[in-house]
Design a protein around this motif. Structure first.
Motif, mmCIF file in Angstrom:
data_model
loop_
_atom_site.group_PDB
_atom_site.id
_atom_site.type_symbol
_atom_site.label_atom_id
_atom_site.label_comp_id
_atom_site.label_asym_id
_atom_site.label_seq_id
_atom_site.Cartn_x
_atom_site.Cartn_y
_atom_site.Cartn_z
ATOM 1 N N ARG A 118 -5.684 -31.874 -2.743
ATOM 2 C CA ARG A 118 -6.113 -31.114 -3.732
ATOM 3 C C ARG A 118 -6.672 -29.778 -3.098
ATOM 4 N NH1 ARG A 118 -5.217 -30.789 -8.874
ATOM 5 N NH2 ARG A 118 -5.925 -32.882 -9.145
ATOM 6 N N PHE A 139 8.273 -28.860 -11.805
ATOM 7 C CA PHE A 139 7.083 -28.538 -12.025
ATOM 8 C C PHE A 139 6.448 -29.309 -13.199
ATOM 9 C CE2 PHE A 139 4.168 -25.890 -14.370
ATOM 10 C CZ PHE A 139 3.141 -25.432 -13.299
ATOM 11 N N SER A 154 4.099 -35.999 -12.403
ATOM 12 C CA SER A 154 3.981 -34.427 -12.552
ATOM 13 C C SER A 154 4.048 -33.935 -11.168
ATOM 14 C CB SER A 154 2.199 -34.553 -12.936
ATOM 15 O OG SER A 154 2.010 -33.179 -13.120
ATOM 16 N N HIS A 155 4.701 -32.885 -11.338
ATOM 17 C CA HIS A 155 4.943 -31.849 -10.073
ATOM 18 C C HIS A 155 5.751 -32.264 -9.206
ATOM 19 C CE1 HIS A 155 2.355 -28.546 -11.585
ATOM 20 N NE2 HIS A 155 1.042 -29.257 -11.425
ATOM 21 N N ARG A 203 5.232 -33.367 -2.772
ATOM 22 C CA ARG A 203 3.884 -32.984 -2.270
ATOM 23 C C ARG A 203 3.300 -34.153 -1.841
ATOM 24 N NH1 ARG A 203 -0.300 -32.161 -7.433
ATOM 25 N NH2 ARG A 203 0.578 -33.532 -8.787
ATOM 26 N N HIS A 229 2.244 -24.088 -5.454
ATOM 27 C CA HIS A 229 0.916 -24.164 -6.262
ATOM 28 C C HIS A 229 -0.372 -23.671 -5.540
ATOM 29 C CE1 HIS A 229 -1.893 -26.037 -9.194
ATOM 30 N NE2 HIS A 229 -0.936 -26.673 -9.703
ATOM 31 N N ASP A 249 -4.474 -21.614 -18.279
ATOM 32 C CA ASP A 249 -3.368 -22.626 -17.802
ATOM 33 C C ASP A 249 -2.087 -21.880 -18.374
ATOM 34 O OD1 ASP A 249 -1.674 -24.122 -16.645
ATOM 35 O OD2 ASP A 249 -2.763 -26.211 -17.474
ATOM 36 N N VAL A 268 2.507 -18.980 -12.428
ATOM 37 C CA VAL A 268 1.401 -19.856 -13.172
ATOM 38 C C VAL A 268 0.037 -19.337 -12.771
ATOM 39 C CG1 VAL A 268 0.652 -22.226 -13.793
ATOM 40 C CG2 VAL A 268 3.097 -21.779 -13.308
ATOM 41 N N TRP A 296 -3.535 -20.546 -13.023
ATOM 42 C CA TRP A 296 -4.738 -21.645 -13.532
ATOM 43 C C TRP A 296 -5.999 -21.676 -12.859
ATOM 44 C CZ3 TRP A 296 -5.807 -26.737 -10.698
ATOM 45 C CH2 TRP A 296 -6.245 -27.561 -11.371
ATOM 46 N N ARG A 322 -12.989 -29.128 -17.688
ATOM 47 C CA ARG A 322 -11.671 -29.947 -17.238
ATOM 48 C C ARG A 322 -11.864 -30.295 -15.619
ATOM 49 N NH1 ARG A 322 -7.432 -32.153 -16.295
ATOM 50 N NH2 ARG A 322 -5.601 -31.127 -15.776
ATOM 51 N N GLU A 374 0.522 -18.838 -8.837
ATOM 52 C CA GLU A 374 1.759 -20.024 -8.393
ATOM 53 C C GLU A 374 2.957 -19.251 -8.461
ATOM 54 O OE1 GLU A 374 1.069 -23.661 -10.479
ATOM 55 O OE2 GLU A 374 -0.872 -23.452 -10.328
HETATM 56 O O1 TA6 Z 1 -0.309 -25.462 -12.466
HETATM 57 C C1 TA6 Z 1 -1.186 -25.627 -13.273
HETATM 58 C C2 TA6 Z 1 -1.026 -27.074 -13.629
HETATM 59 O O2 TA6 Z 1 0.178 -27.587 -13.957
HETATM 60 C C3 TA6 Z 1 -1.985 -27.518 -14.608
HETATM 61 O O3 TA6 Z 1 -1.596 -27.910 -16.010
HETATM 62 C C4 TA6 Z 1 -3.063 -28.748 -13.983
HETATM 63 O O4 TA6 Z 1 -2.808 -29.668 -14.382
HETATM 64 C C5 TA6 Z 1 -2.727 -28.376 -12.571
HETATM 65 O O5 TA6 Z 1 -1.496 -28.006 -12.337
HETATM 66 C C6 TA6 Z 1 -3.061 -29.472 -11.389
HETATM 67 O O6 TA6 Z 1 -2.094 -30.408 -11.519
HETATM 68 P P1 TA6 Z 1 -2.182 -31.791 -10.614
HETATM 69 O O7 TA6 Z 1 -1.215 -32.468 -10.880
HETATM 70 O O8 TA6 Z 1 -2.305 -31.215 -9.301
HETATM 71 O O9 TA6 Z 1 -3.638 -32.296 -10.965
#
Ligand code: TA6
Length: 312
Positions: free
Chosen positions: A66, A76, A84-85, A89, A167, A212, A244, A246, A252, A271
């Motif tokens: 992180r 993405f 997610s993502h 990574r 990111h 976001d 992006v 954020w 949150r 990003e």
């Molecule tokens: O880039 C923004 C985002 O997609 C947010 O929606 C937020 O959740 C963040 O990335 C972090 O994502 P992660 O999967 O690293 O917790």
């Protein structure tokens, strides 16, 4: 032209994970973990950290690190069926000993070439052979450049499509004092409103709550002005149409287990990304996406930060 012989150190990082250390003259440095091909540190000549690393970052696979610069590939966020993502990574990258030449006009040889290829498991989740090469370079002016080259190496004749983001978590003194220049009047998708499309107003972007947003068709240069630090980050990007922005803010943040409750005050993610128009590569084709970050003293004009000077 830089000599093609890279100069870097291989060292042990947190929890014994391998990391690469790049050093430039005058104390500047950068660090990249092979876990995630993840840049975790970028320091200026005063030894100040320019990236934000979470106070609760967990350096333990399979949790992505992180902070710093996570790589989002081949997806993405949840723009697809993968985790997610995407998976880049949280895979172990390798040092690429013989990368194809990459022209550069920096005189610095503080750089490293990394490579990621899919594992058998990755191919089950995403059945496409690829080579993802990334060069991380610390330039002679302290600028940090990440150049990604992604190639379709499939022999099945099939194209593949992906979305992508660097990111980047920037370190800022106080999020309430930060302005982002270069995204005014652009269209964006608001992740907090079911990705509905809006148009940004004409002033610099400031922060007073969770943000976001995916800005679309953005310019190649964006500036992040840190009033208190009198520092401006300049983001230059190529091949990455979107950006992006954020910040999770207080509520949150508390739901993100590896982010400290107060971290949001000192971080901002801007990003460079390719999201709205995913990239498609036929077998043999290669895509290149370049990010260059620099940190410069902010210019002042009658007591105000002058973004025009920064963006000129
Ligand atoms: O880039 C923004 C985002 O997609 C947010 O929606 C937020 O959740 C963040 O990335 C972090 O994502 P992660 O999967 O690293 O917790």
């Amino acid at each position: 032209m830089a000599t093609e012989r890279p100069s870097f150190e291989l060292a042990k990082g947190i929890n014994g994970l391998d990391k690469i250390v790049l050093r430039e003259s005058r104390n500047r440095s950068a660090e990249v973990y092979l876990y995630g091909g993840h840049v975790t540190s970028w320091k200026n000549e005063n030894g100040e950290e320019l990236l934000h690393l979470s106070s609760k970052a967990i350096f333990k696979p399979p949790k992505p690190i992180r902070g710093g610069i996570p790589l989002c590939f081949p997806q993405f966020s949840n723009f697809g069926t993968l985790e997610s993502h995407g998976f880049a990574r949280n895979r172990i990258w390798e040092v690429d000993a013989s990368p194809p030449p990459l022209p550069t006009n920096s005189s610095s040889n503080a750089f490293v070439d990394l490579i990621l290829r899919p594992t058998e498991d990755d191919l089950k989740a995403w059945p496409h052979n690829f080579e993802f090469r990334m060069r991380v370079a610390l330039g002679s002016e302290g600028e940090l450049t990440l150049t990604s080259r992604i190639r379709n190496t499939s022999s099945d004749g099939k194209p593949f499509t992906f979305t992508f983001a660097y990111h980047t978590y920037f370190s800022v003194s106080d999020i309430s004092e930060v302005r982002v220049e270069g995204l005014e009047t652009l269209d964006y998708l608001d992740n907090l409103k079911n990705r509905e499309r809006f148009t940004e107003q004409g002033d610099a972007i400031t922060f007073e709550s969770e943000t976001d947003k995916i800005y679309l068709s953005t310019p190649t240069k964006i500036a992040i002005l840190d009033h208190e630090k009198k520092r401006t980050f300049v983001v230059r990007k190529d091949g990455l149409a979107d950006a992006v922005v954020w910040n999770p803010w207080d509520k949150r943040s508390k739901t993100i287990s590896d982010l400290g409750d107060e971290d949001y005050k000192h971080m901002l993610c801007v990003e460079a990304a390719a999201i709205e128009r995913p990239i498609t590569l036929k077998p043999g084709e290669e895509w290149k996406g370049r990010l260059e970050l620099s940190a410069v003293p902010s210019s002042y004009s009658s007591g105000q930060l002058d973004p025009k000077k920064v963006l000129e």
